[in-house]
Design a protein around this motif. Structure first.
Motif, PDB file in Angstrom:
ATOM      1  N   GLY A 195       0.845  -1.206   0.000  1.00 39.83           N
ATOM      2  CA  GLY A 195       0.000   0.000   0.000  1.00 39.83           C
ATOM      3  C   GLY A 195       0.879   1.254   0.000  1.00 39.83           C
ATOM      4  O   GLY A 195       0.655   2.183  -0.781  1.00 39.83           O
ATOM      5  N   ARG A 206       1.308   4.045  -2.870  1.00 41.69           N
ATOM      6  CA  ARG A 206       1.022   5.471  -2.614  1.00 41.69           C
ATOM      7  C   ARG A 206       2.219   6.341  -3.002  1.00 41.69           C
ATOM      8  O   ARG A 206       2.050   7.432  -3.538  1.00 41.69           O
ATOM      9  CB  ARG A 206       0.601   5.692  -1.155  1.00 41.69           C
ATOM     10  CG  ARG A 206      -0.864   5.284  -0.916  1.00 41.69           C
ATOM     11  CD  ARG A 206      -1.357   5.677   0.478  1.00 41.69           C
ATOM     12  NE  ARG A 206      -0.813   4.820   1.519  1.00 41.69           N
ATOM     13  CZ  ARG A 206      -1.340   3.651   1.877  1.00 41.69           C
ATOM     14  NH1 ARG A 206      -2.419   3.193   1.287  1.00 41.69           N
ATOM     15  NH2 ARG A 206      -0.789   2.936   2.841  1.00 41.69           N
ATOM     16  N   VAL A 227      -5.019  -3.652  -7.268  1.00 44.88           N
ATOM     17  CA  VAL A 227      -4.150  -3.340  -8.399  1.00 44.88           C
ATOM     18  C   VAL A 227      -3.775  -4.689  -9.039  1.00 44.88           C
ATOM     19  O   VAL A 227      -3.624  -5.681  -8.325  1.00 44.88           O
ATOM     20  CB  VAL A 227      -2.914  -2.579  -7.852  1.00 44.88           C
ATOM     21  CG1 VAL A 227      -1.837  -2.427  -8.896  1.00 44.88           C
ATOM     22  CG2 VAL A 227      -3.347  -1.224  -7.293  1.00 44.88           C
ATOM     23  N   ILE A 262       1.960  -5.499  -9.076  1.00 40.85           N
ATOM     24  CA  ILE A 262       2.392  -5.717  -7.693  1.00 40.85           C
ATOM     25  C   ILE A 262       3.615  -6.627  -7.657  1.00 40.85           C
ATOM     26  O   ILE A 262       4.570  -6.374  -6.925  1.00 40.85           O
ATOM     27  CB  ILE A 262       1.246  -6.389  -6.895  1.00 40.85           C
ATOM     28  CG1 ILE A 262       0.043  -5.463  -6.810  1.00 40.85           C
ATOM     29  CG2 ILE A 262       1.704  -6.832  -5.528  1.00 40.85           C
ATOM     30  CD1 ILE A 262       0.248  -4.289  -5.907  1.00 40.85           C
ATOM     31  N   GLY A 285       0.233  -6.265   3.489  1.00 41.80           N
ATOM     32  CA  GLY A 285      -0.599  -5.961   2.317  1.00 41.80           C
ATOM     33  C   GLY A 285      -0.240  -6.809   1.116  1.00 41.80           C
ATOM     34  O   GLY A 285      -0.803  -6.644   0.038  1.00 41.80           O
ATOM     35  N   PHE A 286       0.696  -7.706   1.284  1.00 42.27           N
ATOM     36  CA  PHE A 286       1.104  -8.632   0.228  1.00 42.27           C
ATOM     37  C   PHE A 286       1.520  -9.940   0.882  1.00 42.27           C
ATOM     38  O   PHE A 286       2.221  -9.900   1.880  1.00 42.27           O
ATOM     39  CB  PHE A 286       2.280  -8.066  -0.572  1.00 42.27           C
ATOM     40  CG  PHE A 286       2.801  -9.029  -1.621  1.00 42.27           C
ATOM     41  CD1 PHE A 286       2.286  -9.010  -2.908  1.00 42.27           C
ATOM     42  CD2 PHE A 286       3.783  -9.964  -1.302  1.00 42.27           C
ATOM     43  CE1 PHE A 286       2.741  -9.905  -3.865  1.00 42.27           C
ATOM     44  CE2 PHE A 286       4.238 -10.864  -2.246  1.00 42.27           C
ATOM     45  CZ  PHE A 286       3.723 -10.835  -3.525  1.00 42.27           C
ATOM     46  N   ARG A 337     -11.411   7.298  11.783  1.00 40.28           N
ATOM     47  CA  ARG A 337     -10.073   7.734  11.343  1.00 40.28           C
ATOM     48  C   ARG A 337     -10.040   8.523  10.025  1.00 40.28           C
ATOM     49  O   ARG A 337      -9.254   9.430   9.859  1.00 40.28           O
ATOM     50  CB  ARG A 337      -9.090   6.557  11.287  1.00 40.28           C
ATOM     51  CG  ARG A 337      -9.197   5.740  10.020  1.00 40.28           C
ATOM     52  CD  ARG A 337      -8.118   4.679   9.878  1.00 40.28           C
ATOM     53  NE  ARG A 337      -8.323   3.994   8.599  1.00 40.28           N
ATOM     54  CZ  ARG A 337      -7.614   2.993   8.145  1.00 40.28           C
ATOM     55  NH1 ARG A 337      -6.630   2.519   8.858  1.00 40.28           N
ATOM     56  NH2 ARG A 337      -7.875   2.442   6.980  1.00 40.28           N
TER      57      ARG A 337
HETATM   58  P1  ADP Z   1      -5.480  -1.534   3.592  1.00 38.01           P
HETATM   59  O1  ADP Z   1      -4.664  -2.550   4.277  1.00 38.01           O
HETATM   60  O2  ADP Z   1      -5.956  -0.469   4.507  1.00 38.01           O
HETATM   61  O3  ADP Z   1      -6.519  -2.126   2.697  1.00 38.01           O
HETATM   62  P2  ADP Z   1      -3.170  -0.857   1.926  1.00 38.01           P
HETATM   63  O4  ADP Z   1      -2.438   0.378   2.305  1.00 38.01           O
HETATM   64  O5  ADP Z   1      -2.529  -2.154   2.200  1.00 38.01           O
HETATM   65  O6  ADP Z   1      -4.600  -0.710   2.575  1.00 38.01           O
HETATM   66  O7  ADP Z   1      -3.504  -0.808   0.349  1.00 38.01           O
HETATM   67  C1  ADP Z   1      -4.208   0.261  -0.238  1.00 38.01           C
HETATM   68  C2  ADP Z   1      -4.682  -0.124  -1.634  1.00 38.01           C
HETATM   69  O8  ADP Z   1      -3.547  -0.470  -2.460  1.00 38.01           O
HETATM   70  C3  ADP Z   1      -5.556  -1.367  -1.682  1.00 38.01           C
HETATM   71  O9  ADP Z   1      -6.902  -1.066  -1.452  1.00 38.01           O
HETATM   72  C4  ADP Z   1      -5.312  -1.870  -3.131  1.00 38.01           C
HETATM   73  O10 ADP Z   1      -6.032  -1.132  -4.065  1.00 38.01           O
HETATM   74  C5  ADP Z   1      -3.854  -1.556  -3.328  1.00 38.01           C
HETATM   75  N1  ADP Z   1      -2.975  -2.711  -2.957  1.00 38.01           N
HETATM   76  C6  ADP Z   1      -2.114  -2.779  -1.911  1.00 38.01           C
HETATM   77  N2  ADP Z   1      -1.480  -3.959  -1.879  1.00 38.01           N
HETATM   78  C7  ADP Z   1      -1.961  -4.687  -2.914  1.00 38.01           C
HETATM   79  C8  ADP Z   1      -1.715  -5.999  -3.416  1.00 38.01           C
HETATM   80  N3  ADP Z   1      -0.849  -6.833  -2.811  1.00 38.01           N
HETATM   81  N4  ADP Z   1      -2.400  -6.405  -4.515  1.00 38.01           N
HETATM   82  C9  ADP Z   1      -3.263  -5.594  -5.125  1.00 38.01           C
HETATM   83  N5  ADP Z   1      -3.548  -4.354  -4.715  1.00 38.01           N
HETATM   84  C10 ADP Z   1      -2.918  -3.878  -3.626  1.00 38.01           C
END
Ligand code: ADP
Length: 191
Positions: free
Chosen positions: A32, A36, A59, A64, A85-86, A127
């Motif tokens: 994430g 960003r 995404v 990714i 997040g992955f 938040r």
């Molecule tokens: P959260 O954990 O609050 O959902 P993240 O900061 O991990 O948010 O991710 C924000 C956004 O980035 C996700 O909603 C998605 O669109 C994208 N994203 C992040 N990591 C991945 C991933 N591994 N695969 C696909 N999209 C991702």
């Protein structure tokens, strides 16, 4: 240690990750955050990613995977890392396994931060991040349920899953995380 933290949006992953990387002295790999940063720098990839993120969609895996592979190859990841997040989909999880296998490595453990969806919504309303409007947030929770929750089963079958109750204050949750780490440590192969 090579650890993955999985949890729905609003589960408190950010806070726990911060504490974990301080303790374990490993890099924090948040897809994430990487995305960003890409969006902020205004690259073509960033613009493409933003169009998915703004709608609460994932995404595409190809994008990714390129990003994560490059990051995992950096020298600072040799001693371990915390993935946040992955992976988020089964194809991402098997790609990660292959990537690590090629380097004779594997994931030591997977922490699942478990929080009921009513509580996630309550926290989100309190938040308010830019991509947190209620409609988008609901989509992100739905995508977690549909695409990421199956990973829990995948890692459970490998005997690597620890489910952590994410309710309570950050200290309480971190104490539970600590207990899971001890279990991962005991199971990790000695090299
Ligand atoms: P959260 O954990 O609050 O959902 P993240 O900061 O991990 O948010 O991710 C924000 C956004 O980035 C996700 O909603 C998605 O669109 C994208 N994203 C992040 N990591 C991945 C991933 N591994 N695969 C696909 N999209 C991702």
């Amino acid at each position: 240690m090579r650890i993955i933290l999985i949890g729905p949006p609003g589960a408190g992953k950010g806070t726990q990750c911060q504490r974990l990387v301080e303790q374990l002295k490993v890099p924090h790999l948040s897809t994430g955050e990487m995305l960003r940063a890409e969006v902020r720098s205004g690259t073509a990839e960033g613009l493409r990613a933003a169009s998915f993120m703004e709608q609460g969609h994932l995404v595409p895996d190809s994008m990714i995977l390129g990003m994560v592979t490059k990051r995992l190859e950096a020298a600072d990841c040799r001693a371990g890392f915390l993935l946040d997040g992955f992976p988020r989909t089964l194809p991402q999880a098997s790609a990660l396994d292959e990537l690590l296998e090629r380097r004779a490595m594997s994931v030591d453990g997977v922490l699942e931060l478990s929080v009921p969806s009513e509580e996630l919504v309550r926290r989100m309303l309190a938040r308010r991040r830019a991509d947190d409007n209620p409609e988008v947030f609901a989509k992100r929770i739905a995508s977690f349920e549909a695409q990421t929750a199956p990973l829990l089963h995948y890692y459970d079958q490998q005997g690597k899953l620890a489910t952590i109750d994410g309710l309570g204050d950050a200290d309480e949750v971190f104490a539970r995380v600590q207990r899971a780490l001890v279990r991962f440590g005991r199971r990790a192969p000695r090299t």
